[in-house]
Enzyme design. Structure first.
Site, PDB file in Angstrom:
ATOM      1  CE1 TYR A   2     -12.257  25.696  -6.349  1.00  0.00           C
ATOM      2  CE2 TYR A   2     -11.100  24.428  -8.019  1.00  0.00           C
ATOM      3  CZ  TYR A   2     -11.103  25.410  -7.052  1.00  0.00           C
ATOM      4  OH  TYR A   2      -9.962  26.110  -6.789  1.00  0.00           O
ATOM      5  CG  HIS A  15     -18.620  29.833  -8.019  1.00  0.00           C
ATOM      6  ND1 HIS A  15     -19.580  30.795  -8.245  1.00  0.00           N
ATOM      7  CD2 HIS A  15     -17.440  30.419  -8.376  1.00  0.00           C
ATOM      8  CE1 HIS A  15     -19.007  31.893  -8.708  1.00  0.00           C
ATOM      9  NE2 HIS A  15     -17.715  31.689  -8.807  1.00  0.00           N
ATOM     10  CE1 TYR A  28     -10.045  25.203 -11.624  1.00  0.00           C
ATOM     11  CE2 TYR A  28      -8.539  25.313 -13.483  1.00  0.00           C
ATOM     12  CZ  TYR A  28      -8.960  24.707 -12.312  1.00  0.00           C
ATOM     13  OH  TYR A  28      -8.302  23.605 -11.842  1.00  0.00           O
ATOM     14  CG  ASN A  69     -12.228  34.120 -12.267  1.00  0.00           C
ATOM     15  OD1 ASN A  69     -13.380  33.974 -11.871  1.00  0.00           O
ATOM     16  ND2 ASN A  69     -11.240  34.443 -11.463  1.00  0.00           N
ATOM     17  CG  ASN A  96     -15.008  37.241 -11.303  1.00  0.00           C
ATOM     18  OD1 ASN A  96     -15.177  38.431 -11.547  1.00  0.00           O
ATOM     19  ND2 ASN A  96     -14.411  36.823 -10.198  1.00  0.00           N
TER      20      ASN A  96
END
Length: 191
Positions: A17, A22, A68, A70, A116
């Site tokens: 990631y 993001h 993460y 969320n 989120n």
């Protein structure tokens, strides 16, 4: 008047990631740490990677949640409680679909807009009364494409635009830290 004591860079943990759209919040705080010759250390108790820097003679904690996206609010609330930092003393840096790549905006409060990470922070802090630095990543065109878009790497040209926005935001960091928000907003929001 409050001063910013914590800057949170939102993103997802893990090499897969690291370079995705993001994670532009993480890119931002990594650049601050690098510019200040600091590195992040893992803090499992606080669910984050942490670095401490001095910006315009103010001690600031840089936070990259390891929960993460969320569940970012868990780390933010733990760090805020540990260091006794009020929500108004927090700056959250995150990707923003509704802003073109290369653009950056400063905002106080507001809803999560479907993000989120912000949703989690709002829930864990019990308020949305914190500053946000929104780094534009552009929009893929249709909401069905959003999840894949934010979790993929930007093109070379888009990465240059995002890096330029990050540099631009860092130029205004002293004023943001000291809550001189109006002049910053005026400069960042004027094309």
């Amino acid at each position: 008047m409050p001063k910013i004591k914590m800057i949170v860079g939102l993103g997802n943990i893990g090499k897969e990631y690291q370079d995705t759209r993001h994670n532009v919040g993480e890119w931002f705080i990594a650049k601050i740490a690098q510019d200040n010759n600091q590195s992040f250390s893992s803090n499992p108790k606080l669910n984050c990677n942490l670095a401490k820097v001095s910006i315009d003679y103010n001690n600031v904690v840089l936070v990259f949640p390891t929960t993460y996206m969320n569940n970012s609010g868990l780390a933010v609330s733990k760090v805020a409680n540990f260091y006794k930092i009020a929500p108004a003393e927090i700056l959250v840096v995150h990707d923003e679909l509704d802003i073109d790549s290369g653009e950056i905006r400063l905002k106080k409060g507001g809803g999560h807009g479907g993000h989120n990470g912000l949703r989690s922070i709002n829930q864990h802090l019990g308020t949305n009364d914190y500053l946000r630095l929104r780094i534009g990543i552009g929009h893929p065109g249709h909401k069905s494409k959003v999840a894949n878009y934010v979790l993929s790497n930007p093109s070379i040209a888009q990465k240059k635009d995002i890096d330029s926005a990050i540099d631009n935001g860092i130029c205004f960091l002293d004023d943001i830290i000291n809550y001189k928000l109006e002049p910053v907003m005026q400069k960042l929001h004027t094309k």
